[in-house]
Design a protein around this motif. Structure first.
Motif, mmCIF file in Angstrom:
data_model
loop_
_atom_site.group_PDB
_atom_site.id
_atom_site.type_symbol
_atom_site.label_atom_id
_atom_site.label_comp_id
_atom_site.label_asym_id
_atom_site.label_seq_id
_atom_site.Cartn_x
_atom_site.Cartn_y
_atom_site.Cartn_z
ATOM 1 N N GLY A 147 0.803 -1.241 0.050
ATOM 2 C CA GLY A 147 0.122 -0.090 -0.122
ATOM 3 C C GLY A 147 0.948 1.133 -0.090
ATOM 4 N N GLY A 201 -0.510 4.591 0.180
ATOM 5 C CA GLY A 201 -1.382 5.804 1.027
ATOM 6 C C GLY A 201 -0.387 6.298 1.753
ATOM 7 N N ASP A 240 1.859 -1.372 -4.582
ATOM 8 C CA ASP A 240 0.584 -0.469 -4.603
ATOM 9 C C ASP A 240 -0.489 -0.983 -5.703
ATOM 10 O OD1 ASP A 240 -1.280 1.408 -3.424
ATOM 11 O OD2 ASP A 240 -0.731 2.815 -5.181
ATOM 12 N N ARG A 241 -1.620 -1.015 -5.530
ATOM 13 C CA ARG A 241 -2.634 -1.502 -6.677
ATOM 14 C C ARG A 241 -2.974 -0.502 -7.575
ATOM 15 N NH1 ARG A 241 -8.140 -3.691 -4.614
ATOM 16 N NH2 ARG A 241 -8.576 -3.430 -7.033
ATOM 17 N N GLY A 277 -2.895 7.028 -3.007
ATOM 18 C CA GLY A 277 -3.627 6.191 -2.132
ATOM 19 C C GLY A 277 -5.193 6.577 -2.553
ATOM 20 N N VAL A 311 -11.505 10.073 -3.365
ATOM 21 C CA VAL A 311 -12.635 10.309 -2.877
ATOM 22 C C VAL A 311 -13.609 11.137 -3.634
ATOM 23 C CG1 VAL A 311 -11.128 10.296 -0.802
ATOM 24 C CG2 VAL A 311 -10.949 12.530 -2.252
ATOM 25 N N VAL A 341 -9.752 17.590 7.057
ATOM 26 C CA VAL A 341 -10.121 18.303 8.193
ATOM 27 C C VAL A 341 -8.858 18.772 8.736
ATOM 28 C CG1 VAL A 341 -11.011 18.239 10.517
ATOM 29 C CG2 VAL A 341 -12.140 16.641 8.649
ATOM 30 N N SER A 342 -7.885 18.002 8.830
ATOM 31 C CA SER A 342 -6.650 18.651 9.692
ATOM 32 C C SER A 342 -5.735 19.358 8.918
ATOM 33 C CB SER A 342 -5.983 17.309 10.027
ATOM 34 O OG SER A 342 -6.349 16.113 9.437
ATOM 35 N N VAL A 393 0.418 -3.037 -8.751
ATOM 36 C CA VAL A 393 0.614 -4.397 -8.063
ATOM 37 C C VAL A 393 -0.211 -4.855 -7.103
ATOM 38 C CG1 VAL A 393 2.189 -6.017 -7.078
ATOM 39 C CG2 VAL A 393 3.161 -4.231 -8.820
ATOM 40 N N THR A 436 -8.486 1.227 3.926
ATOM 41 C CA THR A 436 -9.567 0.500 3.913
ATOM 42 C C THR A 436 -10.717 0.922 2.674
ATOM 43 O OG1 THR A 436 -10.670 2.561 4.827
ATOM 44 C CG2 THR A 436 -10.031 1.008 6.435
ATOM 45 N N ASP A 454 -10.419 0.220 -0.337
ATOM 46 C CA ASP A 454 -10.720 -0.952 -1.271
ATOM 47 C C ASP A 454 -11.519 -2.110 -0.777
ATOM 48 O OD1 ASP A 454 -8.464 -0.866 -3.605
ATOM 49 O OD2 ASP A 454 -7.754 -0.167 -1.525
ATOM 50 N N GLY A 505 -1.617 2.240 9.811
ATOM 51 C CA GLY A 505 -2.901 2.982 9.119
ATOM 52 C C GLY A 505 -4.143 1.977 9.502
ATOM 53 N N LEU A 520 -4.716 10.367 9.141
ATOM 54 C CA LEU A 520 -3.548 10.826 8.345
ATOM 55 C C LEU A 520 -2.636 11.296 9.649
ATOM 56 C CD1 LEU A 520 -5.374 12.623 5.634
ATOM 57 C CD2 LEU A 520 -3.318 11.004 5.274
ATOM 58 N N ILE A 521 -3.150 11.995 10.599
ATOM 59 C CA ILE A 521 -2.270 12.287 11.930
ATOM 60 C C ILE A 521 -1.594 11.072 12.357
ATOM 61 C CG2 ILE A 521 -2.717 14.740 12.216
ATOM 62 C CD1 ILE A 521 -5.095 13.856 13.762
#
Ligand code: FAD
Length: 345
Positions: A14, A16, A37-38, A44, A49, A56-57, A101, A132, A134, A320, A327-328
């Motif tokens: 992954g 992200g 990473d796929r 990521g 989105v 937010v942050s 991949v 999450t 995926d 993660g 993210l934070i």
């Protein structure tokens, strides 16, 4: 055959936020590693989105280790801005990322065999950072397959304009549902349904709220309990768009329907409602199916994780996941996972 297997000390899965932060620390420590990473491109989950969603942050706190993220403090980054920063980051540090991949399975005693859709890898340890996005979750409701309208999940939602003039049923009691309902209702007629009465709170979730949640989630994963939704800790944040939608009278939730019919939804009370589309804003689950051969789940139903270390298999680190699924917090988790992974060598 065995000769087709690439060998490396650590495979990170992954790219992200969590995977990139892990790659940064692995590179800094001079580790022998690869990131698989796929996705077709950097970003990521953030390259997928919906159009209006914003982080937010502030960028100052959510940036990756090392490279600065030059956005004004009060500018909430969009999906393309996050993805753009990730792309710059990968290039700046020349991170060894292979894509697209997709890892299909991780198995084996002793060394791990990482099977993918384009070549296999042998590794001593795996740092898993698959997020999450995926693994969208949709509850199963009788009659779903008979619906003649459109059904889609948050994961494939983009803009309200796609639903102009339609009647849309929005399902779900989390932040995504509330934010998407608020905007879809500007273009379409909407009906909101939730399993439990929605928990609308004061303002939008702040960075402080997210940190408080982290500690509570950490307790759960140390005990091996199944994860709960973020909204069960924070409630729904009242963003400006949600407040405006409340004023328009659209943030009124109905109980979850019992059946789906070819033309709409139905409750056991006999009440029915015709609909053009059902939008499942019902959340995501950790994308961990490739780890199934390792049987990581414990008796309490969840994976026991102690600060990224999986109790059931010391070769696996989850970044993660649970308390670091933001993210934070993924940043620090990545640093810890790399330290542990290299110290077990
Ligand atoms: P991802 O970004 O999902 O990256 C995982 C990568 O792994 C992806 O590229 C994926 O395709 C890949 N992958 C998955 N499975 C495989 C496989 N089998 N093989 C190979 N590759 C695979 N957090 C905050 O702190 N602040 C916020 O404001 C905030 N807002 C959010 C808004 C939304 C709409 C969402 C969905 C999340 C938000 N979060 C926020 C949470 C945060 O974005 C995520 O927790 C974080 O981006 C996830 O990063 P990640 O690296 O764990 O996962």
């Amino acid at each position: 055959t065995l000769s087709d297997v690439n060998s490396v000390d650590i495979v990170a899965i992954g790219a992200g936020q969590a995977g990139l932060a892990s790659a940064y620390y692995l590179q800094r420590e001079g580790a022998d590693f690869v990131v698989l990473d796929r996705q077709m491109a950097p970003g990521g989950a953030w390259q997928q989105v919906w159009r209006s969603v914003r982080l937010v942050s502030p960028p100052l706190y959510t940036r990756l280790p090392g490279l600065a993220w030059d956005l004004p403090f009060h500018h909430p980054p969009s999906g393309p801005e996050v993805s753009g920063y990730f792309a710059d980051y990968e290039k700046h540090y020349a991170l060894p990322i292979q894509r697209p991949v997709r890892v299909r399975s991780v198995s084996g005693d002793g060394r791990l065999l990482v099977r993918t859709d384009s070549g296999d890898w042998s590794a001593r340890t795996v740092i898993n950072a698959t997020g999450t996005w995926d693994h969208p979750f949709v509850p199963s409701v009788p009659g779903m397959a008979s619906f003649l309208g459109r059904q889609l999940h948050t994961a494939s939602y983009d803009t309200p304009e796609e639903f102009a003039g339609q009647h849309v049923v929005v399902v779900g009691g989390g932040n995504s549902a509330a934010q998407i309902l608020a905007e879809v209702s500007t273009a379409a007629r909407t009906t909101w349904v939730t399993r439990r009465p929605p928990d609308l709170r004061g303002g939008p979730a702040t960075e402080k709220d997210l940190v408080a949640v982290t500690d509570q989630v950490d307790e759960r994963v140390r005990a091996g309990l199944p994860l709960r939704s973020v909204v069960s800790y924070t409630g729904i944040g009242r963003t400006d768009a949600v407040v405006a939608a409340e004023a328009r009278g659209v943030m009124v939730a109905h109980p979850l329907f019992d059946r789906i019919t070819p033309t709409g939804i139905a409750w056991n009370s006999g009440e029915t409602l015709a609909a053009d589309a059902i939008l499942w804003c019902t959340g995501f689950r950790p994308a961990l199916s490739h780890l199934a051969p390792l049987h990581l789940r414990g008796p309490a139903g969840g994976i026991v994780v102690d600060d990224t270390r999986v109790a059931a298999d010391p070769r696996i680190f989850l970044v993660g996941y649970g308390p670091s699924a933001s993210l934070i917090s993924s940043h620090r988790a990545a640093r810890h996972a790399v330290t542990y992974a290299l110290s077990t060598a």
